[in-house]
Write a protein that holds these residues in place. Structure first.
Motif, PDB file in Angstrom:
ATOM      1  N   ALA A   1     -34.310  21.884  34.557  1.00 24.84           N
ATOM      2  CA  ALA A   1     -34.882  21.136  33.436  1.00 24.84           C
ATOM      3  C   ALA A   1     -33.864  20.174  32.837  1.00 24.84           C
ATOM      4  CB  ALA A   1     -35.399  22.094  32.369  1.00 24.84           C
ATOM      5  N   ALA A   2     -32.638  20.640  32.650  1.00 23.52           N
ATOM      6  CA  ALA A   2     -31.612  19.787  32.058  1.00 23.52           C
ATOM      7  C   ALA A   2     -31.251  18.627  32.982  1.00 23.52           C
ATOM      8  CB  ALA A   2     -30.370  20.606  31.724  1.00 23.52           C
ATOM      9  N   ASP A   3     -31.235  18.895  34.291  1.00 23.05           N
ATOM     10  CA  ASP A   3     -30.953  17.821  35.254  1.00 23.05           C
ATOM     11  C   ASP A   3     -32.043  16.755  35.212  1.00 23.05           C
ATOM     12  OD1 ASP A   3     -28.781  19.329  35.962  1.00 23.05           O
ATOM     13  OD2 ASP A   3     -29.465  19.794  37.995  1.00 23.05           O
TER      14      ASP A   3
ATOM     15  N   GLU B   1     -31.875  15.301  46.013  1.00 21.84           N
ATOM     16  CA  GLU B   1     -30.638  15.888  45.505  1.00 21.84           C
ATOM     17  C   GLU B   1     -30.926  16.929  44.429  1.00 21.84           C
ATOM     18  OE1 GLU B   1     -26.602  14.510  43.093  1.00 21.84           O
ATOM     19  OE2 GLU B   1     -27.858  12.993  44.078  1.00 21.84           O
ATOM     20  N   GLY B   2     -31.794  16.582  43.492  1.00 20.03           N
ATOM     21  CA  GLY B   2     -32.101  17.514  42.412  1.00 20.03           C
ATOM     22  C   GLY B   2     -32.784  18.773  42.908  1.00 20.03           C
ATOM     23  N   ARG B   3     -33.707  18.621  43.870  1.00 22.48           N
ATOM     24  CA  ARG B   3     -34.404  19.784  44.419  1.00 22.48           C
ATOM     25  C   ARG B   3     -33.439  20.678  45.184  1.00 22.48           C
ATOM     26  NH1 ARG B   3     -38.697  19.451  49.240  1.00 22.48           N
ATOM     27  NH2 ARG B   3     -36.762  18.731  50.156  1.00 22.48           N
ATOM     28  N   ALA B   4     -32.547  20.087  45.985  1.00 23.93           N
ATOM     29  CA  ALA B   4     -31.573  20.880  46.745  1.00 23.93           C
ATOM     30  C   ALA B   4     -30.657  21.660  45.807  1.00 23.93           C
ATOM     31  CB  ALA B   4     -30.749  19.974  47.651  1.00 23.93           C
TER      32      ALA B   4
ATOM     33  N   GLY C   1     -31.276  28.916  42.975  1.00 23.62           N
ATOM     34  CA  GLY C   1     -32.331  29.907  42.996  1.00 23.62           C
ATOM     35  C   GLY C   1     -33.470  29.598  42.053  1.00 23.62           C
ATOM     36  N   GLU C   2     -33.500  28.368  41.507  1.00 24.45           N
ATOM     37  CA  GLU C   2     -34.568  27.996  40.579  1.00 24.45           C
ATOM     38  C   GLU C   2     -35.835  27.568  41.308  1.00 24.45           C
ATOM     39  OE1 GLU C   2     -32.749  25.912  36.771  1.00 24.45           O
ATOM     40  OE2 GLU C   2     -31.815  25.124  38.596  1.00 24.45           O
ATOM     41  N   LEU C   3     -35.700  27.094  42.528  1.00 22.94           N
ATOM     42  CA  LEU C   3     -36.843  26.697  43.336  1.00 22.94           C
ATOM     43  C   LEU C   3     -36.749  27.381  44.692  1.00 22.94           C
ATOM     44  CD1 LEU C   3     -37.053  22.823  42.733  1.00 22.94           C
ATOM     45  CD2 LEU C   3     -38.558  24.586  41.783  1.00 22.94           C
ATOM     46  N   PRO C   4     -37.885  27.769  45.272  1.00 22.01           N
ATOM     47  CA  PRO C   4     -37.851  28.406  46.591  1.00 22.01           C
ATOM     48  C   PRO C   4     -37.608  27.368  47.683  1.00 22.01           C
ATOM     49  CG  PRO C   4     -40.124  28.100  45.881  1.00 22.01           C
ATOM     50  CD  PRO C   4     -39.257  27.681  44.726  1.00 22.01           C
ATOM     51  N   PRO C   5     -36.979  27.764  48.768  1.00 16.99           N
ATOM     52  CA  PRO C   5     -36.816  26.829  49.891  1.00 16.99           C
ATOM     53  C   PRO C   5     -38.161  26.538  50.532  1.00 16.99           C
ATOM     54  CG  PRO C   5     -36.107  29.039  50.521  1.00 16.99           C
ATOM     55  CD  PRO C   5     -36.390  29.086  49.048  1.00 16.99           C
ATOM     56  N   GLU C   6     -38.277  25.367  51.159  1.00 19.59           N
ATOM     57  CA  GLU C   6     -39.513  24.982  51.837  1.00 19.59           C
ATOM     58  C   GLU C   6     -39.239  24.895  53.335  1.00 19.59           C
ATOM     59  OE1 GLU C   6     -41.987  21.917  49.786  1.00 19.59           O
ATOM     60  OE2 GLU C   6     -40.258  21.771  48.468  1.00 19.59           O
ATOM     61  N   SER C   7     -39.957  25.681  54.102  1.00 20.86           N
ATOM     62  CA  SER C   7     -39.710  25.740  55.548  1.00 20.86           C
ATOM     63  C   SER C   7     -40.496  24.685  56.320  1.00 20.86           C
ATOM     64  CB  SER C   7     -40.077  27.133  56.086  1.00 20.86           C
ATOM     65  OG  SER C   7     -41.428  27.451  55.774  1.00 20.86           O
ATOM     66  N   ASP C   8     -41.559  24.166  55.727  1.00 20.93           N
ATOM     67  CA  ASP C   8     -42.398  23.173  56.395  1.00 20.93           C
ATOM     68  C   ASP C   8     -41.918  21.771  56.007  1.00 20.93           C
ATOM     69  OD1 ASP C   8     -44.318  21.436  57.296  1.00 20.93           O
ATOM     70  OD2 ASP C   8     -46.025  22.585  56.563  1.00 20.93           O
TER      71      ASP C   8
ATOM     72  N   LEU D   1     -43.586  19.081  33.310  1.00 20.80           N
ATOM     73  CA  LEU D   1     -43.309  18.934  34.735  1.00 20.80           C
ATOM     74  C   LEU D   1     -42.865  20.251  35.356  1.00 20.80           C
ATOM     75  CD1 LEU D   1     -42.965  16.980  37.173  1.00 20.80           C
ATOM     76  CD2 LEU D   1     -40.603  16.659  36.424  1.00 20.80           C
ATOM     77  N   VAL D   2     -41.996  20.968  34.659  1.00 17.83           N
ATOM     78  CA  VAL D   2     -41.401  22.177  35.230  1.00 17.83           C
ATOM     79  C   VAL D   2     -42.323  23.382  35.101  1.00 17.83           C
ATOM     80  CG1 VAL D   2     -39.469  23.810  35.043  1.00 17.83           C
ATOM     81  CG2 VAL D   2     -39.047  21.352  34.899  1.00 17.83           C
ATOM     82  N   THR D   3     -42.984  23.536  33.959  1.00 20.27           N
ATOM     83  CA  THR D   3     -43.767  24.750  33.723  1.00 20.27           C
ATOM     84  C   THR D   3     -45.272  24.534  33.720  1.00 20.27           C
ATOM     85  OG1 THR D   3     -43.650  24.506  31.319  1.00 20.27           O
ATOM     86  CG2 THR D   3     -41.878  25.730  32.381  1.00 20.27           C
ATOM     87  N   GLY D   4     -45.727  23.290  33.718  1.00 22.99           N
ATOM     88  CA  GLY D   4     -47.153  23.025  33.772  1.00 22.99           C
ATOM     89  C   GLY D   4     -47.795  22.866  32.414  1.00 22.99           C
ATOM     90  N   LEU D   5     -49.034  22.472  32.431  1.00 18.16           N
ATOM     91  CA  LEU D   5     -49.764  22.210  31.185  1.00 18.16           C
ATOM     92  C   LEU D   5     -49.930  23.451  30.339  1.00 18.16           C
ATOM     93  CD1 LEU D   5     -52.553  19.832  32.527  1.00 18.16           C
ATOM     94  CD2 LEU D   5     -50.582  19.204  31.125  1.00 18.16           C
ATOM     95  N   THR D   6     -49.953  24.635  30.941  1.00 16.62           N
ATOM     96  CA  THR D   6     -50.143  25.854  30.163  1.00 16.62           C
ATOM     97  C   THR D   6     -49.005  26.090  29.187  1.00 16.62           C
ATOM     98  OG1 THR D   6     -49.125  27.116  31.954  1.00 16.62           O
ATOM     99  CG2 THR D   6     -51.530  26.992  31.921  1.00 16.62           C
TER     100      THR D   6
END
Length: 222
Positions: free
Chosen positions: A86-88, A140-143, A149-156, A198-203
């Motif tokens: 979030a801070a990034d 870069e930000g996603r990596a 450990g904030e986002l899961p890796p994507e294998s596809d 963006l990070v947590t959604g509309l809820t």
């Protein structure tokens, strides 16, 4: 009708990086002083101290030149390591909004986007020089977030590419609309709220008010 930019590698003297930098800087200065409508290649050449033919050897016309001058501004963007996803995001969005607040970026970008609605080669140039180049920020930000450990890796790989496109579209679309279309400030408060959505959604926005309405001790609770 716009002339197509000559393909790279044709015969002739090699391009000068110094001349290119001077031309792009002169273009941005002309955008500030004259605006897009009054900017001419002759004025840019005079400011940069080069012959007008030098510009035509490099760019097909004014629109292509302005795209590259604005694209160079966006190359200044960096993803700061502020310790969390979030801070990034907040850090890079604030940088993006600050660039869009600059008159040369604002007038140049809006003008070439408008022109590109009837010029497919220009649209492709915007896509290649600005959009595709700046997707590096999402990668870069996603990596970095995945390493934390904030986002899961994507294998596809295909799904990962679609995710990058979507994130870029959401962030760029929201900031451009806020600053250039709505003409509202993308200040720290707005950026913080946008990042939360963006990070947590509309809820995340609806949850507090929903909870307050449904607590047993709430006056309106049944």
């Amino acid at each position: 009708m716009h002339r197509r930019t000559p393909p790279p590698g044709r015969a002739g003297r090699p391009r000068s990086a110094t001349a290119d930098a001077a031309i792009l800087a002169a273009t941005r200065a002309a955008l500030v002083e004259l605006g897009w409508s009054k900017l001419t290649l002759g004025d840019v050449a005079m400011r940069a101290g080069v012959a007008k033919t030098t510009l035509y050897r490099r760019w097909a016309g004014k629109n292509e030149l302005v795209v590259d001058a604005v694209a160079e501004l966006f190359d200044e963007l960096r993803v700061p390591d502020r310790g969390s996803l979030a801070a990034d995001i907040e850090g890079v969005v604030l940088q993006f909004a600050a660039i869009l607040a600059r008159p040369e970026a604002r007038s140049g970008l809006m003008a070439v986007v408008a022109e590109s609605t009837r010029d497919e080669p220009l649209r492709e140039r915007i896509r290649a020089s600005i959009v595709e180049r700046q997707k590096r920020l999402v990668l870069e930000g996603r990596a970095r977030a995945q390493a934390r450990g904030e986002l899961p890796p994507e294998s596809d790989p295909g799904e990962a590419a679609r995710t990058v496109d979507l994130i870029f579209d959401v962030v760029a679309g929201a900031v451009v609309h806020r600053t250039l279309v709505s003409a509202e400030p993308a200040d720290e408060q707005w950026v913080r709220s946008f990042t939360r959505v963006l990070v947590t959604g509309l809820t995340s926005l609806a949850a507090p008010s929903f909870e307050s309405r449904t607590r047993p001790d709430s006056p309106s609770g049944a």
